[in-house]
Motif scaffolding. Structure first.
Motif, PDB file in Angstrom:
ATOM      1  N   THR A 544      -8.495  -1.297   3.236  1.00 13.00           N
ATOM      2  CA  THR A 544      -8.500   0.144   3.468  1.00 13.00           C
ATOM      3  C   THR A 544      -9.746   0.774   2.865  1.00 13.00           C
ATOM      4  OG1 THR A 544      -6.116   0.010   3.218  1.00 13.00           O
ATOM      5  CG2 THR A 544      -7.068   2.200   3.295  1.00 13.00           C
ATOM      6  N   LEU A 545     -10.108   0.309   1.675  1.00 14.43           N
ATOM      7  CA  LEU A 545     -11.272   0.873   0.998  1.00 14.43           C
ATOM      8  C   LEU A 545     -12.547   0.590   1.794  1.00 14.43           C
ATOM      9  CD1 LEU A 545     -11.635   2.439  -1.653  1.00 14.43           C
ATOM     10  CD2 LEU A 545     -12.476   0.332  -2.644  1.00 14.43           C
ATOM     11  N   VAL A 546     -12.625  -0.610   2.344  1.00 15.49           N
ATOM     12  CA  VAL A 546     -13.777  -0.930   3.193  1.00 15.49           C
ATOM     13  C   VAL A 546     -13.801  -0.002   4.409  1.00 15.49           C
ATOM     14  CG1 VAL A 546     -14.692  -2.686   4.764  1.00 15.49           C
ATOM     15  CG2 VAL A 546     -14.083  -3.302   2.427  1.00 15.49           C
ATOM     16  N   MET A 548     -12.668   2.998   4.522  1.00 21.53           N
ATOM     17  CA  MET A 548     -13.118   4.315   4.067  1.00 21.53           C
ATOM     18  C   MET A 548     -14.631   4.372   3.926  1.00 21.53           C
ATOM     19  SD  MET A 548     -10.299   5.336   1.278  1.00 21.53           S
ATOM     20  CE  MET A 548     -11.447   6.571   0.706  1.00 21.53           C
ATOM     21  N   LEU A 549     -15.175   3.288   3.389  1.00 22.61           N
ATOM     22  CA  LEU A 549     -16.624   3.231   3.213  1.00 22.61           C
ATOM     23  C   LEU A 549     -17.305   3.310   4.585  1.00 22.61           C
ATOM     24  CD1 LEU A 549     -18.369   3.017   0.725  1.00 22.61           C
ATOM     25  CD2 LEU A 549     -18.211   0.544   0.839  1.00 22.61           C
ATOM     26  N   LEU A 550     -16.713   2.611   5.556  1.00 22.51           N
ATOM     27  CA  LEU A 550     -17.283   2.657   6.907  1.00 22.51           C
ATOM     28  C   LEU A 550     -17.181   4.064   7.489  1.00 22.51           C
ATOM     29  CD1 LEU A 550     -15.885  -0.707   8.362  1.00 22.51           C
ATOM     30  CD2 LEU A 550     -18.194  -0.243   7.536  1.00 22.51           C
ATOM     31  N   ALA A 552     -17.213   6.888   5.800  1.00 22.57           N
ATOM     32  CA  ALA A 552     -18.257   7.703   5.180  1.00 22.57           C
ATOM     33  C   ALA A 552     -19.617   7.378   5.790  1.00 22.57           C
ATOM     34  CB  ALA A 552     -18.271   7.472   3.667  1.00 22.57           C
ATOM     35  N   CYS A 553     -19.840   6.087   6.078  1.00 21.64           N
ATOM     36  CA  CYS A 553     -21.092   5.664   6.727  1.00 21.64           C
ATOM     37  C   CYS A 553     -21.302   6.375   8.052  1.00 21.64           C
ATOM     38  CB  CYS A 553     -21.067   4.162   7.026  1.00 21.64           C
ATOM     39  SG  CYS A 553     -21.471   3.138   5.643  1.00 21.64           S
ATOM     40  N   PHE A 556     -22.558   9.903   7.717  1.00 26.80           N
ATOM     41  CA  PHE A 556     -23.977   9.953   7.342  1.00 26.80           C
ATOM     42  C   PHE A 556     -24.867   9.517   8.510  1.00 26.80           C
ATOM     43  CE2 PHE A 556     -24.929  10.734   2.785  1.00 26.80           C
ATOM     44  CZ  PHE A 556     -23.651  11.029   2.352  1.00 26.80           C
ATOM     45  N   LEU A 557     -24.445   8.454   9.204  1.00 31.92           N
ATOM     46  CA  LEU A 557     -25.271   7.950  10.311  1.00 31.92           C
ATOM     47  C   LEU A 557     -25.359   8.985  11.426  1.00 31.92           C
ATOM     48  CD1 LEU A 557     -26.877   5.582  11.418  1.00 31.92           C
ATOM     49  CD2 LEU A 557     -24.781   4.617  12.331  1.00 31.92           C
ATOM     50  N   PRO A 633      -7.319  -0.742   7.745  1.00 34.60           N
ATOM     51  CA  PRO A 633      -8.700  -0.282   7.588  1.00 34.60           C
ATOM     52  C   PRO A 633      -9.049   0.880   8.519  1.00 34.60           C
ATOM     53  CG  PRO A 633      -8.638  -2.664   7.529  1.00 34.60           C
ATOM     54  CD  PRO A 633      -7.245  -2.201   7.881  1.00 34.60           C
ATOM     55  N   GLY A 636      -7.919   3.898   6.809  1.00 35.41           N
ATOM     56  CA  GLY A 636      -8.888   4.200   5.756  1.00 35.41           C
ATOM     57  C   GLY A 636     -10.153   4.801   6.336  1.00 35.41           C
ATOM     58  N   ALA A 639      -9.576   8.410   7.168  1.00 41.66           N
ATOM     59  CA  ALA A 639      -9.523   9.211   5.945  1.00 41.66           C
ATOM     60  C   ALA A 639     -10.929   9.386   5.378  1.00 41.66           C
ATOM     61  CB  ALA A 639      -8.611   8.530   4.926  1.00 41.66           C
ATOM     62  N   GLY A 640     -11.721   8.312   5.422  1.00 43.01           N
ATOM     63  CA  GLY A 640     -13.093   8.398   4.910  1.00 43.01           C
ATOM     64  C   GLY A 640     -13.922   9.395   5.695  1.00 43.01           C
TER      65      GLY A 640
ATOM     66  N   VAL B 405     -26.677   4.322   4.827  1.00 42.00           N
ATOM     67  CA  VAL B 405     -25.704   3.714   5.736  1.00 42.00           C
ATOM     68  C   VAL B 405     -25.844   2.195   5.731  1.00 42.00           C
ATOM     69  CG1 VAL B 405     -25.059   3.479   8.159  1.00 42.00           C
ATOM     70  CG2 VAL B 405     -25.497   5.741   7.207  1.00 42.00           C
ATOM     71  N   VAL B 539      -2.555   5.638   2.530  1.00 35.57           N
ATOM     72  CA  VAL B 539      -3.685   6.505   2.857  1.00 35.57           C
ATOM     73  C   VAL B 539      -3.286   7.569   3.876  1.00 35.57           C
ATOM     74  CG1 VAL B 539      -4.625   5.071   4.702  1.00 35.57           C
ATOM     75  CG2 VAL B 539      -6.158   6.424   3.303  1.00 35.57           C
ATOM     76  N   LEU B 545      -4.528  11.892   0.958  1.00 40.04           N
ATOM     77  CA  LEU B 545      -5.681  12.442   1.668  1.00 40.04           C
ATOM     78  C   LEU B 545      -6.276  13.619   0.895  1.00 40.04           C
ATOM     79  CD1 LEU B 545      -7.061  11.715   4.334  1.00 40.04           C
ATOM     80  CD2 LEU B 545      -5.903  13.670   5.336  1.00 40.04           C
ATOM     81  N   MET B 548      -8.289  12.256  -1.800  1.00 37.61           N
ATOM     82  CA  MET B 548      -9.591  11.781  -1.321  1.00 37.61           C
ATOM     83  C   MET B 548     -10.574  12.925  -1.141  1.00 37.61           C
ATOM     84  SD  MET B 548      -8.570   8.917   1.410  1.00 37.61           S
ATOM     85  CE  MET B 548     -10.229   9.041   2.023  1.00 37.61           C
ATOM     86  N   ALA B 643     -16.157   6.077  -1.777  1.00 39.45           N
ATOM     87  CA  ALA B 643     -16.729   6.129  -0.427  1.00 39.45           C
ATOM     88  C   ALA B 643     -17.874   7.141  -0.364  1.00 39.45           C
ATOM     89  CB  ALA B 643     -15.641   6.481   0.592  1.00 39.45           C
ATOM     90  N   LEU B 647     -22.495   6.436  -0.627  1.00 44.30           N
ATOM     91  CA  LEU B 647     -23.470   6.966   0.331  1.00 44.30           C
ATOM     92  C   LEU B 647     -24.388   7.978  -0.337  1.00 44.30           C
ATOM     93  CD1 LEU B 647     -23.471   6.234   3.437  1.00 44.30           C
ATOM     94  CD2 LEU B 647     -21.330   5.689   2.343  1.00 44.30           C
TER      95      LEU B 647
END
Lengths: 766, 766
Positions: A544-546, A548-550, A552-553, A556-557, A633, A636, A639-640, B405, B539, B545, B548, B643, B647
C-alpha cells in the motif's frame, strides 16, 4: 456493507417519484433561466466596430479550437466507450446503461464547455463597451456576472437533469449507471482543462516574452501577433475548461452521494442527494439576480455578498428539507441493514450539508485572503519586489505552501467532522458525500464568479487592442480583472474540495467493489472477504505504501508535464511572432497588421498534441498500478494522489493568484509602478505563476476524479483476475505492462519534442 | 507477528558474540583511521597569512554558532528525556536503557556534526593553498575528499560502535533500547539540519542581495560584512548538519533492521544487520584511499569511480557473508515463528542487500544526470536564461519535479522488490530493512563526497577574500565547487532513500506495537486484535485518509516555514550590512574593514530562534494526530508524510542543484557569461534555489524519521488510553489539545516576526 444488497430494497414510487420529477422540472427551469440570462447579455451594446472586429476574431479562434479539440477527443471517447463496454458488469442492462451514460456525461461536459466559451466570447466586447460609457461600471459588472450566471445555471441544470433522469429510469441500478456518467464528464473535463490550460498559457507567456520583454510593447498591443491567441486562450482555458470541470465536480459528487445514499438510506438516500442541489439551483438564481454593484464598493465585496446570501438561504432551505423528508430515527428508513443504527438521520443529514456549505464559505474567505489585492500576503509578495525577482518568487511560493496547508486542514476537518457523525461506516461515508452536496449548492454562484475572471480579462484585452477605451473605462476594467484573478483562485479551491469529498466517499464504494468481487469470485483462500479486503488495504503494508508513493509521483509528474508543455508551446509562439516581426514590414509602425490567425493555429495544434501525455497518464496509471500490483496498492495509490494532489493543486493555484495580483498592485503605482525594477520583478513572478495557476493546478482536480473512477470501474476485473489461475495472472500482468508501455511512450515522445523555447534561434531585434 | 514473542528466543553466544565484538573492533578501527586522515589533512600547507586569518575567522564563527546551538538544544534534549522516561515500557530496564540510549544518540549525532564542522573549517584554507600551487589540483581534491573521508568513517564508526555495544549489553531488548538511540540521533540531526540550513542560506542570500544586487561587488568580496557569515554557514549547514543527518540515517536504518531482524530471523537477524555495514566501513576505507584525481579527468568522474569500486566490493563481500553466516532454509534459523516459511534466507538476504547497493548507484547516476554541469537538464535550464529569469525558474522547477518522480519510482521499486521476496510479512519487512543496510554500506563514501561540497565552496571563499589566489587556482576551485554542488544533491537523494526504506520497515514495528498494545490492554470489543489493527489502518477508511492529508500538510508547512525563516533571517543580514556601509566610512574603498562578527552574531541568534517552529512541528504534530484521532489516522499520517515528503525532498534538492549549476555554466562563459542578462537570470534562479536545496529539502529527511520514531514510541500509550474509560479519553484529548496549542503558538509567533526583508527601510545606496 454492500450496495447490491441494499439496491434490491430501492423502489421509487408515490411522493418520491413526484419529488424526482420535481427535481427534473427545476433543472429544466434553470436551463430556461440560463437562456434568459444569455439573451440579456446578448442584448447589451456591442461597442465600436473596431471592438466588434477584435471580438469576432477571438470568437472565431475559440470556436475553431474547440471544434478541433472535440474531433481529437472524439477518438478517445470511442476507445474508452468500447473498453468500458468490455468491463465486467452485473447485468447487461447495467453494462449498456453505463456505457451510454458515459457518452452522455462526456457530451454534457463538452456542451457546457462549449456554451461557456460561446457566451464569454460574446460578453467580452459588451463588458468593454459598458465600461467605456455604455452603462458604466455597474452595467459592466452585471454583464460579466450574468454571463457567469447563465453558465452556472446551465452547469447545475444539466447535471441535475442527467442525474434525475437516470434515477427515474434505472432506480436501484442508477448508481452503477451514474459511474459511467461521472466518468464521461470527468474524462472530458480533464482533457478540456489540460488542453485549454496549455493553450491559454502558451499564448499568454509567448505573447509576454516577445511583446513585453523583447519589444517593450504593452500587453494586448495589436502589433503583437499573439494577442488574439492570448484572448482566445482566456476563453478556451478559463471558460470552456472551467465550466466542464465544475460540471464534472457536480456530476461526480452526485454520483458518490447516490451510490452511498442508496446503500445507507435506501430510496430516501437516492432522492435526498437530488433535493439539496435543487435547493442550490434555486438559491443560485436568487444570488445571480441580487448581484448589483454599489458605487465605490470593491467588486469582490459585491460578489462575496451574493455568495453569502445564497449560501445562507441554501442552509435554511436544506434544514427544512431534511426534517420534512427524512425520518428522525433509522428504523423508519425501512431498510434492514441500518435498522439498528443509533442517531437521528434528519439531524445528521442537515449537519453534513451545513458542513459542506460552511466549507465553501471558509475556502472563499481563505483564498480571498491569500490572493486578494487588499490583504497582507499578496501585499507582502508585492513588497518583496523591492529586493528583486528572487524574493518575489520565494514569497509567492511561501504564500502558496501556507494557503495550501490551511485549505487542506479545513477540507480534512470537514471530512472528519462528517465522518464522526456515525460509527456505522456506510452511514458515515454517506455523510461525507452529503457534505459534498452541501458544497454543490454553491456551484451555481461559484461558476458565475469564476466566469467573471476571463470575461473581464478579455474585455480589457478588447479595449486595449481597439485603442478606443477611455481612461476611466480602462480603470474599471483593470479593477474587474483583479477581482477576476481572486474569483478564479476561489473556484479552484472549491473544485479541489469537491474532489476530496467525492473521492473520500467514492473510496467507500471502491472498498465495497473489492469486497463484492471477492465474495462473488468465491475466494478459496479460506479468509472472510471482509477481513481480506481490510488486510490488503492496510496502510502499514509495504504494498500500500508503495502505491501511495506512486500516487504522489503521478501528481508531480502530471504537474511537471503540464508546465513543460506550456514552455514548449510558448516557445513556438515566440518563434512565430519573431518571424512575423522580421518578415512582415510595417508591423511595429502600425502600417501593417500581423497574421493573428497563424499564431492561433500554432497554439491550437501544439496544445492538442501536448494534452495527450498528461491525459494518457491519468487514464493508464491506475490501470498499470491496479492490474500490476493489486487492489491494495491501488487503494494506496488513490489515497496518495488525493493527499498530495490536494496540497499541490491549492499551492499552484494560490501562488499563481498571489503573483498575478502582486503585479497588479505594483501596476497600480505602488513600489515604483509600471516600468520600475519592482514591476519587472513582479512580471517575472507572474510569468512563473501562469502555468501554475491556469494549467497544472486546475487540471489536478479532474485528474483525481478520473483516476478514482477508473479505479472503481476496474476493481472487479482486478479481483477476478487476482483470484484466478496462472492464465488470468498472465492477463493481469499483460494489461499492466501494456499500460506502462503506453505511459512511457507518451512521456518519451513528449520529451523528444525539444523545447523550441530553448532552441537557438535568431531574435527579432539585435 | 510480535517482537516480544520472538525476543525471548534471542541469545547471543559463542561465534555470534565473537562476530558482534568483531563489529565493534572494526568500528574502533574506522575511528582510528578517521583520526589518521584528520592528521593527514591538518599536515597540509595552510597558505598565506591572509588566508589563515580568514579561515580563523570562519572557524571562530562556526564554533561559536555550534556552541550556542548545543546550549539551546540541550534544553530540548532534557525535556524529551523526561517525556521519554514517562512513556510506557515493558520493563524498567527497557525504560532506563531507552532514555539513556536517547542521550547517547543525541550526543553522538552532535559530536559527529561538531567534528565535521571542525575539520572542514580547517580543510578549507588547505584546499585553497593546494589549488594555489601548494600541490595543485590533485592535492586540492585529495585534501577535500580525505576531509570527507575522516567524517565519513567517524559517522559510520560511531554508528556501528553504538549499535554493537547496545546489542552486546541488551541482546533481545536491544531493538527497544535502540529506538531511543535512533530517536536521539534523528531529533538532534533534524534540529542541526534546520538551524544550520537557515544559518547558511540566510547569510548566503543576505550577502548576495546587498553585495551582488545592490552594490555590484562579487561574491566573497571582503568589503561585504556578510562574507564571513556566508562561509561559516557552509560549515554549520552543509558540514555539521549533513554529518549529523547521515549519522541518524545510519542509526535509524540499523534500528529498523535490528527490530525486524530479531523478530524474523532471531539471533542471526540481530547480528546480520551489523555485518553488512561493517563491510561497508571496510570498503569505504578502500574507496577513500583509492580516490586519486587524474589530470584532465572531471572531478565527478574521479569521485564516482571510487563510489562504484567500493560498492562493487561491498556487493561481493556481502554475498560471501550472507552465504557463510545465514542458513539456506528457514527451519535452520531455529526460531518457531518462521520455521515453515519457504525460501532461502541467505539468498533473500543477499538479494535485498544488492537491491540497496544498486539503489544507491542508480540515485547517484540519476542525480548526477539532473544536476551536473555536463548533462542536458541543467544545460537546458542554463539555456532558458536567454528568455529571462521566469523561464529559468520554470525550467528548474520542471527538472525538480521530473527528477523527484524518477527517484521516487526507483525507491518504490526497491521497496517493492524487497517486499516481494517473501509472502511472510515479517520476513518481507526485514528484507526491506536489509535493503536499507545495503544502502548503508555506501554511507562512508557518500559522506566523503558530500563534505567535498562545502569544503571546496569555502576554499573558494577563502581564496576570493584573500585576493591572493592565481587565476589557475581560482579555476580549479570553481570546478571543484561545481562538483560539490552535484555531490551534495546526490547525498540528499541517498539520505531520502534511507528515510523511505527505514520508515517503511519501521511501519511494520508500528503495526506490531499497536497489535501488542491491543492484546495487553485486553480489548473488550470482542474483536481479534489482528483484524482490529488492520481495520483501523485500512487506507480506505476516511480517518486514515484524513491522517494522510494531515501528513501531506505537515510536509508543505515545514517546507514553507523553513523557506520563510530564511527570508526573514536574510532580511536582518541585509539590514545590518547596509547599516555598516552607511555608518562605517571607507568600507567600499577598502580603507576600513567591516564588522564581520556582528553579522555572524545576528545570523546565529536568528537561526536559533527560527529553528524552534519547524522543530516543534516535527515533534508535536504526530502527538496531536495520534492522541487526537487514534492509531489508524496516525498510521495514515506517517504514510502521507513519507509519500509527499519523498517527492518534496528530492524536488527541492534537485531543482536547487540544477539552478546552482546552471549559474555556474553561464559564469563559465556560456550564453554571455558573467554580467550578461543571462547571468542575472540564473542568479535569480540560484537565489530561489538556495533555501530549497540547503534548508527545506535536506531537513525533510530527518523530519520523516523523527515523526516515525515519535509515532512508534507513543503508539502503546495511545492504544492504552483509547481502550480505557472516559477519564483516559480525557487525558488523550488533553494531550492532543496541548500539542495543537504548542504548534499553533509556535506558528503564530514565527508569523508575527514580520519579515524584515519586506519592511520599509532605507537602502544603502540611492
Amino acid at each position: 456493507m454492500s450496495t447490491s444488497a441494499a439496491a434490491a430494497e430501492v423502489v421509487i414510487t408515490g411522493s418520491d417519484q413526484v419529488i424526482v420529477i420535481g427535481v427534473a422540472v427545476v433543472a429544466l427551469i434553470a436551463l430556461v433561466i440560463a437562456f434568459v440570462l444569455r439573451a440579456g447579455v446578448l442584448a447589451a451594446g456591442t461597442g465600436t466596430p473596431k471592438m466588434q472586429e477584435i471580438s469576432a476574431a477571438v470568437q472565431e479562434g475559440a470556436a475553431a479550437y474547440l471544434a478541433r479539440q472535440f474531433r481529437t477527443l472524439g477518438i478517445f471517447v470511442v476507445i474508452v466507450f468500447v473498453l468500458l463496454f468490455a468491463l465486467p458488469a452485473t447485468t447487461t442492462g447495467e453494462r449498456i446503461g453505463r456505457s451510454i451514460a458515459f457518452l452522455f456525461g462526456a457530451a454534457f461536459s463538452a456542451s457546457i464547455g462549449y456554451f461557456g466559451m460561446w457566451l464569454a466570447t460574446r460578453a467580452n466586447v459588451r463588458v468593454a463597451a459598458a465600461a467605456n460609457g455604455d452603462g458604466g461600471r455597474e452595467k459592466a459588472m452585471q454583464i460579466g456576472f450574468r454571463t457567469g450566471g447563465a453558465v452556472g445555471l446551465a452547469t447545475t441544470g444539466l447535471g441535475l437533469l442527467g442525474a434525475s433522469i437516470v434515477v427515474l429510469v434505472y432506480v436501484g441500478d442508477a448508481p452503477k449507471v451514474l459511474e459511467g456518467f461521472g466518468f464521461g464528464a470527468a474524462m472530458l473535463a480533464m482533457f478540456m482543462r489540460v488542453g485549454g490550460g496549455i493553450f491559454t498559457k502558451a499564448a499568454d507567456v509567448g505573447a509576454d516574452l516577445v511583446g513585453k520583454v523583447e519589444q517593450g510593447i504593452p500587453e494586448d498591443d495589436p502589433r503583437n501577433a499573439a494577442t488574439i491567441a492570448d484572448n482566445v486562450g482566456d476563453n478556451v482555458g478559463d471558460c470552456a475548461g472551467m465550466a466542464a470541470d465544475l460540471f464534472e465536480s457536480y456530476a461526480v459528487t452526485l454520483v458518490a452521494s447516490l451510490i452511498l445514499g442508496s446503500a445507507a438510506f435506501g430510496t430516501k438516500g437516492l432522492v435526498f442527494p437530488l433535493i439539496i442541489p435543487t435547493i442550490g439551483v434555486i438559491t443560485a438564481i436568487i444570488g445571480i439576480y441580487i448581484t448589483k454593484a454599489k458605487p465605490g464598493e470593491p467588486g469582490l465585496v459585491t460578489i462575496n455578498r451574493s455568495f453569502y446570501i445564497s449560501a445562507a438561504i441554501s442552509a435554511g432551505l436544506s434544514a427544512v428539507a431534511s426534517f420534512v423528508y427524512l425520518p428522525t430515527n433509522f428504523a423508519d428508513l425501512g431498510i434492514d441493514s441500518v435498522r439498528d443504527v443509533s442517531g437521528n438521520p434528519a439531524l445528521m443529514a442537515i449537519i453534513s450539508v451545513l458542513i459542506g456549505i460552511v466549507l465553501a464559505a471558509v475556502i472563499l474567505w481563505l483564498t480571498g485572503y491569500f490572493t486578494g489585492t487588499e490583504t497582507k500576503p499578496t501585499k507582502d509578495v508585492a513588497k518583496a519586489s523591492l529586493t528583486g525577482a528572487a524574493t518575489v518568487v520565494l514569497g509567492g511560493i511561501s504564500v502558496g505552501f501556507e494557503s495550501a496547508v490551511y485549505t487542506a486542514l479545513v477540507i480534512a476537518g470537514a471530512v472528519y467532522g462528517a465522518f464522526l457523525l456515525s460509527t456505522t461506516l456506510i452511514v458515515a461515508l454517506f455523510m461525507i458525500a452529503l457534505a459534498g452536496c452541501g458544497l454543490l449548492t454553491t456551484v451555481g454562484v461559484i461558476v458565475a464568479m469564476d466566469t467573471f475572471g476571463p470575461v473581464s480579462d478579455n474585455a480589457q484585452g478588447v479595449a486595449e487592442m481597439s485603442g478606443e477605451v477611455s481612461e476611466e473605462g480602462a480603470k474599471i476594467l483593470t479593477e474587474l480583472d483583479a477581482v477576476g484573478n481572486t474569483t478564479k483562485a476561489i473556484t479552484k479551491g472549491i473544485a479541489i474540495a469537491t474532489a476530496v469529498l467525492a473521492a473520500t466517499a467514492l473510496f467507500g464504494s471502491y472498498s465495497d467493489a473489492i469486497t463484492g468481487a471477492l465474495i462473488s469470485a468465491g475466494d478459496a483462500a479460506g479468509l472472510a472477504a471482509g477481513s481480506l479486503s481490510s488486510f490488503v488495504t492496510s496502510v502499514v503494508s509495504p504494498g500500500t505504501l508503495v502505491g501511495m508513493l506512486l500516487g504522489a509521483c503521478v501528481v508531480f509528474l502530471f504537474s511537471g508535464l503540464a508546465i513543460n508543455a506550456v514552455s514548449r508551446a510558448a516557445g513556438a509562439v515566440v518563434y512565430e511572432v519573431r518571424r512575423q516581426f522580421r518578415e512582415i514590414p510595417g508591423i511595429m509602425e502600425g502600417t501593417n497588421k500581423p497574421e493573428y490567425g497563424k499564431v492561433v493555429d500554432i497554439v491550437t495544434r501544439d496544445s492538442l498534441r501536448e494534452l495527450a501525455t498528461p491525459g494518457l497518464l491519468a487514464v493508464f496509471a491506475p490501470i498499470a498500478v491496479g492490474f500490476g500490483l493489486g487492489v491494495g496498492p491501488l487503494a494506496g495509490y488513490l489515497a496518495g494522489t488525493i493527499a498530495t494532489g490536494t496540497l499541490m493543486a491549492v499551492f499552484l493555484a494560490n501562488s499563481g493568484g498571489a503573483w498575478d495580483n502582486a503585479k497588479k498592485i505594483v501596476e497600480d503605482g505602488t513600489h515604483g509602478g509600471k516600468g520600475s525594477p519592482a514591476h519587472e520583478a513582479t512580471v517575472i513572478g507572474d510569468t512563473v505563476g501562469d502555468p501554475f495557476k491556469d494549467t497544472a493546478g486546475p487540471a489536478i482536480n479532474p485528474l483525481l476524479k478520473v483516476m478514482n473512477l477508473v479505479a472503481l470501474l476496474i476493481a472487479p476485473a482486478i479481483v477476478a483476475l487476482s483470484v484466478g489461475d496462472s492464465a488470468s495472472a498472465g492477463i493481469r500482468y499483460g494489461i499492466s505492462a501494456l499500460a506502462v508501455v503506453i505511459i512511457v511512450t507518451a512521456v518519451v515522445v513528449s520529451k523528444r519534442r525539444e523545447s523550441s523555447l530553448h532552441a537557438d534561434q535568431p531574435q527579432a531585434t539585435a
